[in-house]
Design a protein around this motif. Structure first.
Motif, PDB file in Angstrom:
ATOM      1  N   ILE A 155       0.739  -1.177   0.537  1.00  0.00           N
ATOM      2  CA  ILE A 155       0.517   0.000   0.270  1.00  0.00           C
ATOM      3  C   ILE A 155       0.965   0.873  -0.172  1.00  0.00           C
ATOM      4  CG2 ILE A 155      -1.656   1.308   1.936  1.00  0.00           C
ATOM      5  CD1 ILE A 155      -3.059  -1.264   2.352  1.00  0.00           C
ATOM      6  N   SER A 156       1.509   1.491   1.072  1.00  0.00           N
ATOM      7  CA  SER A 156       2.717   2.570   0.867  1.00  0.00           C
ATOM      8  C   SER A 156       3.012   2.188  -0.662  1.00  0.00           C
ATOM      9  CB  SER A 156       3.920   2.135   2.015  1.00  0.00           C
ATOM     10  OG  SER A 156       3.202   1.673   3.184  1.00  0.00           O
ATOM     11  N   GLN A 157       3.767   2.083  -0.897  1.00  0.00           N
ATOM     12  CA  GLN A 157       4.207   1.437  -2.154  1.00  0.00           C
ATOM     13  C   GLN A 157       3.609   1.973  -3.558  1.00  0.00           C
ATOM     14  OE1 GLN A 157       6.637  -1.284  -5.563  1.00  0.00           O
ATOM     15  NE2 GLN A 157       5.770  -2.260  -3.366  1.00  0.00           N
ATOM     16  N   TYR A 158       2.008   1.877  -3.377  1.00  0.00           N
ATOM     17  CA  TYR A 158       1.520   2.397  -4.557  1.00  0.00           C
ATOM     18  C   TYR A 158       1.037   4.081  -4.359  1.00  0.00           C
ATOM     19  CZ  TYR A 158       1.864  -2.633  -6.232  1.00  0.00           C
ATOM     20  OH  TYR A 158       2.469  -3.963  -6.951  1.00  0.00           O
ATOM     21  N   GLU A 159       1.170   3.955  -2.695  1.00  0.00           N
ATOM     22  CA  GLU A 159       0.473   5.413  -2.251  1.00  0.00           C
ATOM     23  C   GLU A 159       1.385   6.721  -2.837  1.00  0.00           C
ATOM     24  OE1 GLU A 159      -0.708   5.480   1.466  1.00  0.00           O
ATOM     25  OE2 GLU A 159      -2.803   4.805   0.225  1.00  0.00           O
ATOM     26  N   HIS A 160       3.316   5.853  -2.422  1.00  0.00           N
ATOM     27  CA  HIS A 160       4.368   6.573  -2.560  1.00  0.00           C
ATOM     28  C   HIS A 160       3.697   7.595  -4.389  1.00  0.00           C
ATOM     29  CE1 HIS A 160       7.720   8.434  -2.082  1.00  0.00           C
ATOM     30  NE2 HIS A 160       8.388   8.032  -3.169  1.00  0.00           N
ATOM     31  N   ALA A 161       3.781   6.194  -5.214  1.00  0.00           N
ATOM     32  CA  ALA A 161       4.214   5.925  -6.286  1.00  0.00           C
ATOM     33  C   ALA A 161       2.684   6.951  -7.221  1.00  0.00           C
ATOM     34  CB  ALA A 161       3.874   4.988  -7.224  1.00  0.00           C
ATOM     35  N   VAL A 162       2.034   6.967  -6.650  1.00  0.00           N
ATOM     36  CA  VAL A 162       0.363   8.032  -7.236  1.00  0.00           C
ATOM     37  C   VAL A 162       1.148   9.630  -6.702  1.00  0.00           C
ATOM     38  CG1 VAL A 162      -1.560   9.086  -6.902  1.00  0.00           C
ATOM     39  CG2 VAL A 162      -1.637   6.820  -7.016  1.00  0.00           C
ATOM     40  N   TYR A 163       1.092   9.694  -5.696  1.00  0.00           N
ATOM     41  CA  TYR A 163       2.372  11.395  -4.626  1.00  0.00           C
ATOM     42  C   TYR A 163       3.015  11.742  -5.655  1.00  0.00           C
ATOM     43  CZ  TYR A 163      -0.732   9.795  -0.987  1.00  0.00           C
ATOM     44  OH  TYR A 163      -1.721   9.903   0.296  1.00  0.00           O
ATOM     45  N   SER A 164       3.944  11.028  -6.949  1.00  0.00           N
ATOM     46  CA  SER A 164       5.207  11.354  -6.825  1.00  0.00           C
ATOM     47  C   SER A 164       4.905  11.345  -8.727  1.00  0.00           C
ATOM     48  CB  SER A 164       6.277   9.763  -7.251  1.00  0.00           C
ATOM     49  OG  SER A 164       5.783   8.615  -7.643  1.00  0.00           O
ATOM     50  N   LEU A 165       3.597  10.911  -9.036  1.00  0.00           N
ATOM     51  CA  LEU A 165       3.212  11.695 -10.315  1.00  0.00           C
ATOM     52  C   LEU A 165       2.648  13.473 -10.336  1.00  0.00           C
ATOM     53  CD1 LEU A 165       0.960   8.681 -11.531  1.00  0.00           C
ATOM     54  CD2 LEU A 165       3.408   9.772 -12.664  1.00  0.00           C
ATOM     55  N   ASP A 166       1.971  13.340  -9.182  1.00  0.00           N
ATOM     56  CA  ASP A 166       1.533  14.858  -9.519  1.00  0.00           C
ATOM     57  C   ASP A 166       2.491  15.851 -10.626  1.00  0.00           C
ATOM     58  OD1 ASP A 166      -0.460  13.688  -7.774  1.00  0.00           O
ATOM     59  OD2 ASP A 166       0.552  14.551  -5.663  1.00  0.00           O
ATOM     60  N   ASP A 167       3.666  15.945  -9.459  1.00  0.00           N
ATOM     61  CA  ASP A 167       4.926  17.021 -10.496  1.00  0.00           C
ATOM     62  C   ASP A 167       4.457  17.072 -11.577  1.00  0.00           C
ATOM     63  OD1 ASP A 167       4.922  18.355  -7.710  1.00  0.00           O
ATOM     64  OD2 ASP A 167       6.428  17.093  -7.461  1.00  0.00           O
ATOM     65  N   TYR A 168       4.816  15.017 -12.350  1.00  0.00           N
ATOM     66  CA  TYR A 168       4.917  15.434 -13.255  1.00  0.00           C
ATOM     67  C   TYR A 168       3.525  15.318 -14.254  1.00  0.00           C
ATOM     68  CZ  TYR A 168       5.395  12.416 -17.862  1.00  0.00           C
ATOM     69  OH  TYR A 168       5.940  12.601 -19.297  1.00  0.00           O
ATOM     70  N   TYR A 169       2.061  14.921 -13.712  1.00  0.00           N
ATOM     71  CA  TYR A 169       0.892  15.363 -14.200  1.00  0.00           C
ATOM     72  C   TYR A 169       0.745  16.905 -14.187  1.00  0.00           C
ATOM     73  CZ  TYR A 169      -4.589  16.383 -14.514  1.00  0.00           C
ATOM     74  OH  TYR A 169      -4.795  15.807 -14.877  1.00  0.00           O
ATOM     75  N   ARG A 170       1.346  17.862 -13.430  1.00  0.00           N
ATOM     76  CA  ARG A 170       1.374  19.042 -12.831  1.00  0.00           C
ATOM     77  C   ARG A 170       1.608  19.777 -14.290  1.00  0.00           C
ATOM     78  NH1 ARG A 170      -0.291  23.340 -10.164  1.00  0.00           N
ATOM     79  NH2 ARG A 170       0.715  24.827  -9.881  1.00  0.00           N
ATOM     80  N   THR A 171       2.773  19.494 -14.616  1.00  0.00           N
ATOM     81  CA  THR A 171       3.610  19.375 -16.166  1.00  0.00           C
ATOM     82  C   THR A 171       2.887  19.146 -17.322  1.00  0.00           C
ATOM     83  OG1 THR A 171       5.972  19.018 -14.815  1.00  0.00           O
ATOM     84  CG2 THR A 171       5.844  19.299 -17.240  1.00  0.00           C
ATOM     85  N   VAL A 172       2.401  18.212 -17.002  1.00  0.00           N
ATOM     86  CA  VAL A 172       2.105  17.895 -18.714  1.00  0.00           C
ATOM     87  C   VAL A 172       0.339  18.618 -18.348  1.00  0.00           C
ATOM     88  CG1 VAL A 172       0.250  16.417 -19.831  1.00  0.00           C
ATOM     89  CG2 VAL A 172       2.362  15.662 -18.177  1.00  0.00           C
ATOM     90  N   GLN A 173      -0.513  18.971 -17.676  1.00  0.00           N
ATOM     91  CA  GLN A 173      -1.358  20.030 -17.476  1.00  0.00           C
ATOM     92  C   GLN A 173      -1.651  21.194 -17.728  1.00  0.00           C
ATOM     93  OE1 GLN A 173      -2.911  20.711 -14.032  1.00  0.00           O
ATOM     94  NE2 GLN A 173      -5.413  20.313 -14.335  1.00  0.00           N
ATOM     95  N   PHE A 174      -0.151  22.268 -17.661  1.00  0.00           N
ATOM     96  CA  PHE A 174       0.758  23.553 -18.703  1.00  0.00           C
ATOM     97  C   PHE A 174       0.499  22.649 -19.368  1.00  0.00           C
ATOM     98  CE2 PHE A 174       0.813  24.687 -13.845  1.00  0.00           C
ATOM     99  CZ  PHE A 174      -0.068  25.284 -13.673  1.00  0.00           C
ATOM    100  N   GLY A 175       1.049  22.191 -20.166  1.00  0.00           N
ATOM    101  CA  GLY A 175       1.444  21.826 -21.427  1.00  0.00           C
ATOM    102  C   GLY A 175       0.548  21.819 -22.266  1.00  0.00           C
ATOM    103  N   LEU A 176      -1.395  21.272 -21.589  1.00  0.00           N
ATOM    104  CA  LEU A 176      -2.108  21.022 -22.663  1.00  0.00           C
ATOM    105  C   LEU A 176      -2.853  22.423 -22.846  1.00  0.00           C
ATOM    106  CD1 LEU A 176      -3.836  18.109 -20.915  1.00  0.00           C
ATOM    107  CD2 LEU A 176      -2.685  18.622 -23.385  1.00  0.00           C
ATOM    108  N   ILE A 177      -2.042  23.294 -21.360  1.00  0.00           N
ATOM    109  CA  ILE A 177      -3.700  24.444 -20.988  1.00  0.00           C
ATOM    110  C   ILE A 177      -2.770  25.619 -22.615  1.00  0.00           C
ATOM    111  CG2 ILE A 177      -3.261  26.670 -19.968  1.00  0.00           C
ATOM    112  CD1 ILE A 177      -3.435  24.460 -17.570  1.00  0.00           C
TER     113      ILE A 177
END
Length: 304
Positions: free
Chosen positions: A33-55
């Protein structure tokens, strides 16, 4: 009495061994659980970068080649990605998801007459979906993908799914893609969720265009804007699928952890009952031996 005591002793030993196995599985589930939750949290910055690219792309340009919806969308098929589990001891994890998918697809079917292609990630969810009534016609269940058992394997899985989806879209068999998975919840362990991946919905595009750029320096999309937008959309899909897979695996392990906690509680209660029965029978056996000794002593005293 001796046989009953011996039998109880064997049951107590077996219960202790089972409790040890359950404790080990609890530890493994907690670690996962800790491993997969950490993976989800680590995606936030990358997702934000992609989001601004789409913006940047949506605020400056609207590319119909990427985001348009077919005029004959009601006749085209629907792609459905469903994350479940391969292993048991997860309670109603797969049953809840299968029911949720059935209800949601029934709504979609009211507007779509085309074929449905379902990518079931997990052998158990595939069998549950195969048993539902909507799977009897106009639905193809595919099991080309194996549920990953570690974070490192998720990337390859997501890449394969995206490749297969793109192939189906190029063939013109599907024009919409929906994603189903469980998301971890504090109150209820997990909850089934869905989202439309393709085409990018109008509400999603509006959310991107309504967001403000974080600085006063407005972005400029380089030449070949459609190519840039397609690349950003693919990254958006990759992050969405990666997050869904990680959340599903975290939910699966949370469900398994809850099942192991219930099992551990039942085992402890059974242990207490067995120990009480063992001590009661053992005490009864000792009392009988004492009575035999006293009776023998009294018999000897009377003969004197």
């Amino acid at each position: 009495m001796t046989d009953s005591v011996a039998s109880l002793r064997r049951k107590i030993t077996s219960t202790e061994e089972l409790k040890s196995v359950v404790s080990t599985m609890k530890a493994m589930a907690s670690s996962s659980i800790s491993q997969y939750e950490h993976a989800v949290y680590s995606l936030d910055d990358y997702y934000r970068t992609v989001q601004f690219g789409l913006i940047a792309c949506f605020q400056r340009h609207h590319s119909p080649n990427v985001i348009k919806i077919s005029n004959q969308q009601d006749r085209l098929g629907v792609g459905v990605i469903v994350f479940g589990s391969d292993q048991g001891l997860v309670g109603q994890f797969n049953e809840v998801m299968a029911e949720f998918v059935t209800r949601t697809l029934a709504t979609i079917s009211a507007h779509k007459t085309g074929h449905k292609i379902v990518w079931a990630v997990g052998e158990r969810i595939k069998s549950r979906l195969a048993d539902t009534h909507w799977a009897e016609k106009k639905v193809t269940l595919k099991d080309d993908f194996i549920l990953p058992n570690s974070i490192n394997a998720i990337t390859a899985l997501v890449g394969d799914i995206l490749t297969d989806i793109e192939a189906q879209r190029e063939l013109g068999t599907i024009d919409q893609v929906y994603l189903f998975h469980h998301r971890p919840q504090v109150d209820s362990i997990y909850t089934p969720v869905s989202q439309q991946l393709l085409p990018l919905s109008e509400s999603l595009q509006k959310n991107f265009t309504d967001l403000k750029w974080p600085t006063n320096n407005l972005p400029e999309v380089l030449p070949e804007r459609d190519k840039t937008l397609r690349a950003l959309v693919r990254e958006y899909l990759f992050v969405s699928l990666f997050r869904a897979c990680a959340e599903s695996l975290a939910s699966e392990n949370a469900s398994r952890l809850a099942a192991m906690q219930r099992a551990e509680k039942n085992i402890e209660e059974q242990q207490n009952d067995l120990n009480l029965s063992f001590h009661r029978l053992r005490q009864s056996d000792i009392d009988e031996e004492l009575f035999d000794v006293i009776s023998g002593f009294e018999a000897l005293s009377d003969s004197d």
